[in-house]
Design an enzyme around this catalytic site. Sequence first.
Site, PDB file in Angstrom:
ATOM      1  CE  LYS A  91      -3.921   2.033   2.572  1.00 39.88           C
ATOM      2  NZ  LYS A  91      -4.838   1.879   3.711  1.00 39.88           N
ATOM      3  CB  SER A 120      -8.130   3.791   2.766  1.00 37.84           C
ATOM      4  OG  SER A 120      -7.281   3.181   3.734  1.00 37.84           O
ATOM      5  CB  SER A 134      -8.588   1.097   5.853  1.00 36.50           C
ATOM      6  OG  SER A 134      -9.300   2.296   5.861  1.00 36.50           O
TER       7      SER A 134
END
Lengths: 93, 490
Positions: free
Chosen positions: B78, B153, B177
């Site tokens: 990420k 997210s 998330s």
Amino acid sequence: MIDKKTIEHIAKLARLHVTDEEAQEYSAQLAKALNHFEQISKINTAGVEPLITPTEIEAYWREDVVKQEFTAEEMTANAPAKAGNLFKVPPVV
Amino acid sequence: MDLTFASISEISDAVKAKKVSAKEVTKHFQGRIENLDGKLNSFTSKNENALQDAEAIDSRIAKGEDVGPMAGVPFGIKEMLCAKGMKATAGSKILENFVAPYDSTVVARLKKAGIVVMGKLNQDEFAMGSSNETSYFGAVKNPWNLECVPGGSSGGSAAAQAARLVVGTIGTDTGGSIRQPASFCGVVGVKPTYGRVSRYGIIAYASSLDQAGPMVSSVKDAALTMEVISGFDDRDSTTTQKAVPQWSKNLKADVKGLKIGLMKEYMKGSLHPDVQKTVENSIETLKKMGAEIVEVSVPMTEFAVPVYYLVAASEASSNLARYDGVKYGHRAEIKNLSAIELEDFYGLTRGEGFGKEVKRRIMLGTYCLSSGYYDAYYNKAGQVRRLIMNQYLEAFKSCDVILSAVTTAPAFKIGERISDPLTMYLNDIFTTSTNLAGLPGLSVPFGMSQDGLPIGIQLTAGHFEEQKMLDVAAALESASAVKGKHPHVI
């Protein structure tokens, strides 16, 4: 009351430029969100210590020893503007 | 071996046994990224040195060196996590050109275990969002239905993993998330206990809530990845000194005698019928497998969303103060360079650099921390947060693991909720309380919606009780309706 004036005040505190259009939008949205969030005011929390970190972890302190982990070139490599190994900023008054 | 669907251990074992080289594995997944990511937008940048990194692993194996339990396994990371020499934008314009000068502890540990970093994965800007629509680099698409969001997210991690563009990914979870996108995309996502995994080198959103974790294709892969990334780090004083258990070796899909808690507050909400059915099926499955179902109560979770947003926005407004255009990141073009107001310099830079959702949360946080409002919002939220944690600790006296839905509905359409922030915030109703209390939580794929979208089940355990949670997840995984199904994009 989150009016446009309050939004401008918060934006100043946050060092955040917002346009008139954004101020209008945030004013309505923050008012709605805060109005919803107000529900926690009804909860009796007398004498309750606020929780800041969620697990009880013993404080750990590193030895206070100077280490050379990065060179000055590495530390300034992402600077928007630099002069040699120094961060360069516009003159301010 | 079918590389596309192989597990972490299968690939690592094959690479170590020289049945396939790390370079061949890397090339295979580079090809998949090349062919499929145009539809998903899950990658923000690719590691140009991936093949050389893989060759280095192959040559170490040739010399007889121990290359770790993830030898040659391609991973996606990420954007929030720093990986040396690669961009770490956090999905934001303000960090558009930021190149990390060091590895975050999570990435360093994964590299030590032998992974090959394939690239960085798209996310909501500074992890603020539940749909992956707030990224400066564009929305990510759900590989099961390209018109739907992948969740946020960590949507890029979830989408890349579901489409098998990599073998493993890392996400971060501040209010759900990891678990929510894992549920929307049909992958296993684990948020470890707060303090298990170092936050060093992870771009901060809300420091007392953020925790990195695996988003992978099986519970066993999740357990193995957790073992690699967990553990004390002298660069993060909030990491625990507790030993890291061997979750993957101890993993058993056996729930006999375990008490599964159903939170009555979570059962009264209005769930989408497909989610409701998935939850009911999961309960029946565990009952048949010998688990005991008990009712527990955590009444304060009703207030988890307001508390979460007040705490997270306050911490975010403080953490994001560092983006001032001086040391790194975007800087506004100031026309009159001879002499300017300092506040204009900061304000214009930050106004241009941050997206709408980030500005909205900075404004909310600044308001909550400002004079006259601190006690009513931030302090009060902290007090309610303690009540939530205490009630959870009480609930775990009568059960081993709490089972619930991850979200009220399966993945929704892109654009459907983005214009109404409060509705989007309320989407996090089942996941935020876990972060507030610092508990471990996971999402395991279990059901399929009528529209062909996967639906996850959320499991939550007591602090540092990840093993129980992983065992129950393994049991559910063995009976999952998602097993053997793959997204259309594959």
